[in-house]
Design a protein around this motif. Sequence first.
Motif, PDB file in Angstrom:
ATOM      1  N   THR A 161       0.808  -1.223   0.000  1.00 38.29           N
ATOM      2  CA  THR A 161       0.000   0.000   0.000  1.00 38.29           C
ATOM      3  C   THR A 161       0.842   1.275   0.000  1.00 38.29           C
ATOM      4  O   THR A 161       0.347   2.346   0.341  1.00 38.29           O
ATOM      5  CB  THR A 161      -0.934   0.012   1.227  1.00 38.29           C
TER       6      THR A 161
ATOM      7  N   VAL B  54      -5.937  -7.558   0.786  1.00 33.20           N
ATOM      8  CA  VAL B  54      -4.709  -6.766   0.741  1.00 33.20           C
ATOM      9  C   VAL B  54      -3.579  -7.664   1.207  1.00 33.20           C
ATOM     10  O   VAL B  54      -3.642  -8.235   2.299  1.00 33.20           O
ATOM     11  CB  VAL B  54      -4.791  -5.517   1.643  1.00 33.20           C
TER      12      VAL B  54
ATOM     13  N   THR C 137       3.635  -0.639   3.756  1.00 35.16           N
ATOM     14  CA  THR C 137       2.455  -0.719   4.629  1.00 35.16           C
ATOM     15  C   THR C 137       1.826   0.634   4.919  1.00 35.16           C
ATOM     16  O   THR C 137       0.774   0.705   5.549  1.00 35.16           O
ATOM     17  CB  THR C 137       2.834  -1.362   5.973  1.00 35.16           C
TER      18      THR C 137
ATOM     19  N   LEU D 135      -2.052   1.495   4.380  1.00 34.18           N
ATOM     20  CA  LEU D 135      -3.069   0.532   4.808  1.00 34.18           C
ATOM     21  C   LEU D 135      -4.055   1.139   5.792  1.00 34.18           C
ATOM     22  O   LEU D 135      -5.268   0.903   5.693  1.00 34.18           O
ATOM     23  CB  LEU D 135      -2.381  -0.698   5.432  1.00 34.18           C
TER      24      LEU D 135
ATOM     25  N   GLN E  31      -8.130   1.149   5.364  1.00 30.84           N
ATOM     26  CA  GLN E  31      -9.009   0.442   6.291  1.00 30.84           C
ATOM     27  C   GLN E  31     -10.135   1.342   6.793  1.00 30.84           C
ATOM     28  O   GLN E  31     -11.241   0.865   7.057  1.00 30.84           O
ATOM     29  CB  GLN E  31      -8.200  -0.083   7.479  1.00 30.84           C
TER      30      GLN E  31
ATOM     31  N   ILE F 153     -12.498  -3.751   3.281  1.00 30.60           N
ATOM     32  CA  ILE F 153     -11.441  -4.719   2.971  1.00 30.60           C
ATOM     33  C   ILE F 153     -11.816  -6.044   3.631  1.00 30.60           C
ATOM     34  O   ILE F 153     -11.933  -6.133   4.860  1.00 30.60           O
ATOM     35  CB  ILE F 153     -10.070  -4.231   3.476  1.00 30.60           C
TER      36      ILE F 153
ATOM     37  N   GLU G 153     -10.179  -9.019   3.622  1.00 29.24           N
ATOM     38  CA  GLU G 153      -9.117  -9.836   4.224  1.00 29.24           C
ATOM     39  C   GLU G 153      -7.776  -9.122   4.066  1.00 29.24           C
ATOM     40  O   GLU G 153      -7.502  -8.520   3.028  1.00 29.24           O
ATOM     41  CB  GLU G 153      -9.061 -11.209   3.542  1.00 29.24           C
ATOM     42  N   ILE G 154      -6.968  -9.170   5.120  1.00 26.54           N
ATOM     43  CA  ILE G 154      -5.604  -8.624   5.080  1.00 26.54           C
ATOM     44  C   ILE G 154      -4.634  -9.768   5.332  1.00 26.54           C
ATOM     45  O   ILE G 154      -4.715 -10.456   6.360  1.00 26.54           O
ATOM     46  CB  ILE G 154      -5.414  -7.516   6.130  1.00 26.54           C
TER      47      ILE G 154
END
Length: 760
Positions: free
Chosen positions: A549, A578, A588, A591, A595, A600, A602-603
């Motif tokens: 990200t 992600v 990162t 992110l 969020q 989102i 699933e991470i």
Amino acid sequence: MDYPFVRILGFYLFGCIIASHIDVGAATVLISLLAGCGLLSFTWIWGWKQANIGWWLAFALIALGLVSIWIATLPDELEGWVGKEVSFEGFIAYQPQLASDASSAILIAQIAYKGKRIRRKVWFTVRESLPEIRYGVVYAGMGEIRRPPPQRNPGGYDQQTALARKGVRVILFADEYELVPKQRGCRALHWLDRVRNRVETLLEASVHRHPEHAAVLRGILLGQRKRIPESTLEPIQTSGLLHLFAVSGLHVGFLAGTVYLLLGFARPLPDRFKISITMVVVLIYAGLVGFRPSVVRATLMVELVLFARWIYRDHNLINLLALAAWILLAWNPWMLSDVGFQLSFLATASILVFVPRWWQSILDRWELPRSIALVIQTVLVSLAAQLASQPLIAYYFFRVYPIALFSNLGAALLAWWIVVTSFLAVLGGALWMPIAGFVGYATQAGLIILIQFTRWISALPGSMISVTRSQAIALFTLPLVTVAVTYWRWFYGRWRYLVGFACLWFTVMLWWGVWPQPFPGLEVTFLDVGQGDAICVRFPDHKVLLIDTGPRNPTYDAGKSILAPYLLHENIRSVDAVLITHSERDHTGGLEYLQGHFRIREILGNENPPSLGKLTLSDSADIEVIHPSPAFLESGNHRTNDLSVVLRIRFGGVSFLFTGDIESKAETQICNEVLELKATVLKVAHHGSRTSSSQTFLNATDPQIAVISCGRNRGGRFPSFEVLTRLKELGLRLYRTDQSGAIRIRTDGRACWIDTFIKQ
């Protein structure tokens, strides 16, 4: 009622819009002029003499718009010096909105290179804050001419166009510079600069040196938002009240009305004298805030209205608005693409077109007390302004403010109170400083209420809603339907016009992409986030995967600045997964923002690392994690980069290999563990660092296309010369985000189509 200036503006705009959407060259302009002259001469010969005058004027205005855009886009001679080291001497241009700690400003400079001198406006940039940043200060030294960066990602910021609107075509990056002990510039602007400094001092005194209140007050009265604390500015943005801090007709109208009324209370004065003083005060105020498009539009309209009263002539506000727009566009055609210009004129036009008709319809049905009538008129003005501004805000900023209609009512009342009391505080403080502090208690009370009001509004659910590009375009239907409903009597006998216009608008929406058709294959976009990684993968079944990200630091968040605008521009409201390849900040950083603003599902990575083997994210392509393996993790201590997740995506006969920031140790392990590593497209590891992309790994992957995600001006480290040499020897097609901006690769499983956002 006849609207001659509306017609003039319409034809001129038609020419400007045509020129903005085609590649206008000298040949195009000449052929258009000859064709038009020939057509009109033909009609003259055949006897259409009376109607011909109107056609001649219409064609002349269209041609004028065409030529204006052509001239505005002609290459500047200074652009031929890009990359050259030049000497310069120049003074800071008049820019009241600049912060005192700025490191960039417009410089009106004499540029010299190899004995040739050119006088131009340039964007003067240094590495640290400029020691003096006021109008007329002279700097001299040596620097490099650079081209302003264009828009680098879909939905992103375009500095090249933003500077062009200010008459600036190049950046002057100063390596060596010094402050010259002299001043230059216009005496009137020097006087305005001194007045503005004095006004700022009085405003600070009126709020008793309270830093937050002083910053908000400067923002409302002078349009200076840079000093407003983020904790205060964010609720203002979320509540849809940021327009209060872009000085426009609201502020100019309040000021003009206050001055005129005060002059009336002083003693019986000739009306022409009061009008003249009001015109001078409004003109000075426009200078204090910097002659921005919204301010110039409002000032022109107020000056024209007052002048019409001064010479005892009737005035039509719609005509005056069209005249003001035409004057501004003739002076600077680049303003046509300025968001502030569009918002200012369309909101004002909406008020002038809708409110009189709505109010007349209400008066035809009811008799209202004066107090209730005033409230209803205020609501109608707010509604008309929102009808025009909300679609534009959604189109450019991907957000709408559903409660802005009501929040603007309270905010406008508070803004009126703040503007009036501040004006009185400045007048009183100019006579005796304690008066500013005494009157300032009233100003401070209004500021406290406004700040709390914005925080309360922003905390309400649904105060701001993110929208995609297609949804934003669809919103333009609302004001058009409102026109049809408001003027239904006119359309009733002309239904053919209504049907024709509806068909035309339906066609425009189709062309504009209201119903976008996603690419039926696999689409991978490498976003230009600077020194970092951010990749968007869209699968044939419309699933979306983000790989990293981008970076974040105190002044830059890739999630807010790059990824969010891109996703909304591409009509993506939710992300299926992600994948964070590893925990370094340049992967990162965005992110957290994503969020908070996107759904989102699933991470993967960080606290939830994906297991080796296949991922079941999409059934339309094979997705496989090939690193790090359990054996590699158990083999001992490793650098963070070597623990990057390596992902392979196969679609038909085309494969993509995403390598994160792995270095030679991890590359060797992958070559030993994975039998088949060949990839059509390789994301070059670690931004092209010399510690990655070993010859063994490149031979094993044998890519046809390689993409490097890296920042600009990295001094040969990213990418390194050694890696570039190895890639060149492989004979592949190499793309870099620092050179090409966002890079989009589409495939149907057999062939690849590559599109770069910045054309080389």
